[in-house]
Structure formats: structure tokens, C-alpha cells
Motif scaffolding. Structure first.
Motif, PDB file in Angstrom:
ATOM      1  N   VAL A 173      -0.436 -76.062  29.918  1.00 23.97           N
ATOM      2  CA  VAL A 173       0.680 -75.324  30.512  1.00 23.97           C
ATOM      3  C   VAL A 173       1.994 -76.044  30.226  1.00 23.97           C
ATOM      4  O   VAL A 173       2.982 -75.433  29.780  1.00 23.97           O
ATOM      5  N   PHE A 185      11.728 -77.727  35.910  1.00 22.98           N
ATOM      6  CA  PHE A 185      10.532 -77.073  36.415  1.00 22.98           C
ATOM      7  C   PHE A 185      10.499 -77.079  37.941  1.00 22.98           C
ATOM      8  O   PHE A 185      10.939 -78.038  38.587  1.00 22.98           O
ATOM      9  N   HIS A 187       7.452 -76.803  40.714  1.00 22.15           N
ATOM     10  CA  HIS A 187       5.997 -76.783  40.889  1.00 22.15           C
ATOM     11  C   HIS A 187       5.693 -76.173  42.253  1.00 22.15           C
ATOM     12  O   HIS A 187       6.024 -76.759  43.292  1.00 22.15           O
ATOM     13  N   LEU A 204       1.155 -82.665  35.722  1.00 21.53           N
ATOM     14  CA  LEU A 204       2.418 -81.989  35.436  1.00 21.53           C
ATOM     15  C   LEU A 204       3.569 -82.990  35.414  1.00 21.53           C
ATOM     16  O   LEU A 204       4.394 -82.992  34.487  1.00 21.53           O
ATOM     17  N   VAL A 247       5.793 -73.384  37.790  1.00 18.29           N
ATOM     18  CA  VAL A 247       4.376 -73.675  37.520  1.00 18.29           C
ATOM     19  C   VAL A 247       3.615 -73.583  38.839  1.00 18.29           C
ATOM     20  O   VAL A 247       3.884 -74.341  39.779  1.00 18.29           O
ATOM     21  N   THR A 275       3.905 -69.461  35.478  1.00 13.72           N
ATOM     22  CA  THR A 275       2.517 -69.663  35.037  1.00 13.72           C
ATOM     23  C   THR A 275       1.613 -69.796  36.258  1.00 13.72           C
ATOM     24  O   THR A 275       2.038 -70.202  37.334  1.00 13.72           O
ATOM     25  N   THR A 332       5.963 -65.780  30.273  1.00 17.59           N
ATOM     26  CA  THR A 332       6.652 -66.978  29.776  1.00 17.59           C
ATOM     27  C   THR A 332       7.438 -66.660  28.504  1.00 17.59           C
ATOM     28  O   THR A 332       6.966 -65.887  27.662  1.00 17.59           O
TER      29      THR A 332
END
Length: 338
Positions: A173, A185, A187, A204, A247, A275, A332
């Protein structure tokens, strides 16, 4: 078939296959390898099928002192993932004359109560998800032959541990999103104290952190669409630069994130990429369809049951994590796509 008999016996199978009753017992008890030939084993199975023979498991179990019953302990049945785990485990169990009892340990109510008068007396072994580990002490499952799923192999309660390669899934990912050009990002992490979710967060952070000028913010949410909606909306509305990639620890969280993005007027994937992880049926019901990591739940259950059979027979279970696969769909895209 023996005269006057209404149910075929092992003697009938032996006569039909042209072998001894001992050979029939070896084949139908799955102990034939190295003792009778493959051709003989097939002949016995074919004769048993043709006659409709079913072994008297109650009598055999009494002789063996075993119930041939396994308990599968999972979290609350909130997704089809654990149904797939059960299907895989039950398939392998049936091939070996075992039954599987599925026992959910619902979140939020503490350790589960013993579903039996005595689990130790009623079961031959337990397969348990690490997310349902609290139930084991209450049912005394930790005192039975135990295989742990989704559990830290270094600190597992079980005699064996079976894992999906979740770390590699998160790496896939991260590499996908970094390759698209994302650097900031969010999370959306499952608010569950479990090794599998710790692995996701660690991988991650490590993968994104290895690339200069990147950042990862974390917000936690219960594994529910409404919980994810609330958490994602708050995080995406927070002051400062908005992340371009979200994510999520699983597909249900991603569904909540979709609702949050739309409530804030954000387009997926134009304004933010999203994702998931699991590849549930939900992933293709979303619009756009969700980029996620496919986990083979049935194979996971199969491997768990095979590992428990190995433990019961004193063999070494199969080693190695089960591979996972990133499935790229429409959620994405490069950041800032018009």
C-alpha cells in the motif's frame, strides 16, 4: 452388504475394495500413507462412497478418548472475513473427521463465557484469533492444544501461530501511494489492542518515514462505518495541510472515510486517495471501487486447521506467512489530479 444390515459396515467396504478391514481403517482414518498404496487408498474411498459408508465416529471417539471437535474463537462476526476463516477451517476439519464449533467473542463485553460445561472435556483443540484472545482464559482454551491466528509468533499463547503477511500488505500500500507521489498521509487506525493492528501502524510509519519530506498522522476509530466517519471527518477538518492519502486498517473503516470525505466536499481520488485492507465484498460496492489488500480468509482458516492437526499429531506445522495481494482500483490516483 451383510445380510439383514441396513447400514454398510467397514467389512462391506473391505469386501467391495478387495482389502482387509485393517486397510479400510487406515485409509478412512487418514493413516494410510506409507502403509498402503495410493491406488489401494483410492479403491477403499471409492468403495466407501459407492456404498454410502459412514464410520461410527461415536464408537471410534470413545476408543480414542477424543471428541474430534475443535473450537474456532473469533471476534464478533461483523464481516464476512471470519466467515471465510470458518469455511476454510471446516473444510479441512471435515476431511479429517473433525467438526468445528464457531464461537464469537463480542467486543466490549469482556471475556466470553465458556460455551461448554468444560471446554477441556468437550474439545480436542482451539483455533483463536488474537483479537479474541481474552476469551481463552474464560473457556480454559489456553490449556488445550491451541493455534493462534494473527498473533505475534514471539509472544503467542499457542503451540503454533498462523499469520497472513500483513506487514507486506501494508508495504505494498505504502509503495503504491508513494509511487503515485503522495507524501502526506492520514492513517485511520483500528482502535483495537491487537498485534495485527500494531504491525500495520509500524510498517506504514517505517515505509513512509524512509522517504524524505513525508508525514503520517494517525487517528483511531472503532471498526464500524459510523465510528470511522466521525474520526475521519474530525481528522480531515483539523487545522493545517490536509493529507492527500488516507490509509485505513480495513475496508469497513474505508467505507466510513468515504462518507466523511463526501460530507466535507472532497472527491475520491481527485482530492484524497483512500485505501483499505481485507478486500471484502464492500470494496467493490463503494464508488469508486476501493484499492485494498486482498486477504485469503479461507486459506487462512485452512492453514489454521492444518496447524492444529499437526499439533495434535506431534508434527511440525507448515512454516511461513500466507501471501497477500494489493488490488488497485479507482480510489487511488496521484495527488492533485484535476
Amino acid at each position: 452388504m451383510a445380510p439383514g444390515s441396513t447400514r454398510p459396515t467397514s467389512r462391506d467396504v473391505a469386501q467391495a475394495a478387495g482389502v482387509s478391514q485393517a486397510a479400510v481403517s487406515l485409509v478412512l482414518g487418514d493413516k494410510w500413507r506409507g502403509r498402503v498404496s495410493q491406488a489401494t487408498a483410492e479403491r477403499v474411498r471409492e468403495a466407501a462412497r459407492d456404498l454410502g459408508y459412514r464410520p461410527n465416529l461415536a464408537a471410534r471417539n470413545l476408543r480414542l478418548g477424543r471428541t474430534r471437535t475443535v473450537l474456532l474463537v473469533v471476534p464478533a462476526l461483523t464481516t464476512e472475513f471470519f466467515a471465510g476463516v470458518y469455511t476454510g477451517a471446516a473444510r479441512v476439519a471435515a476431511d479429517h473427521g473433525f467438526g468445528v464449533v464457531l464461537y464469537p467473542s463480542p467486543e466490549g463485553i469482556g471475556p466470553a463465557r465458556d460455551p461448554f460445561a468444560s471446554a477441556q472435556a468437550a474439545l480436542d483443540g482451539v483455533i483463536a484469533s488474537s483479537m479474541a484472545a481474552d476469551a481463552l482464559t474464560a473457556i480454559r482454551g489456553d490449556q488445550l492444544p491451541l493455534v493462534m491466528l494473527d498473533s505475534d509468533p514471539k509472544g503467542s499463547l499457542g503451540a503454533a501461530t498462523v499469520n497472513l503477511d500483513i506487514a507486506d500488505g501494508v508495504r505494498q500500500v505504502a509503495e503504491h501511494l508513494l509511487g503515485l507521489g503522495h507524501r502526506h498521509f492520514l492513517h485511520l487506525a483500528a482502535d483495537v489492542a491487537s498485534w495485527t493492528f500494531e504491525v500495520r501502524a509500524h510498517e506504514l510509519a517505517a515505509r513512509v518515514g524512509a522517504v524524505p519530506d513525508t508525514s503520517v498522522r494517525t487517528t483511531r476509530a472503532p471498526i464500524s462505518i459510523e465510528g470511522a466517519l466521525t474520526a475521519a471527518e474530525a481528522a480531515l477538518s483539523a487545522p493545517g495541510p490536509r493529507p492527500t492519502a488516507l490509509v485505513c486498517d480495513d475496508d469497513k473503516l474505508a467505507a466510513g472515510a468515504y462518507k466523511a470525505a463526501r460530507r466535507l466536499g472532497l472527491r475520491i481520488p481527485d482530492d484524497i486517495s483512500v485505501t483499505g485492507l481485507d478486500d471484502l465484498a464492500l470494496a467493490t460496492a463503494l464508488d469508486p471501487e476501493l484499492t485494498t489488500v486482498r486477504l485469503d480468509a479461507e486459506l487462512f482458516g485452512e492453514r489454521g486447521m492444518r496447524a492444529l492437526l499437526a499439533v495434535l499429531e506431534g508434527r511440525e506445522p507448515e512454516a511461513g506467512d500466507i501471501p497477500v495481494e494489493l488490488v488497485v482500483r479507482g480510489s487511488t490516483a496521484p495527488p492533485g489530479t484535476p
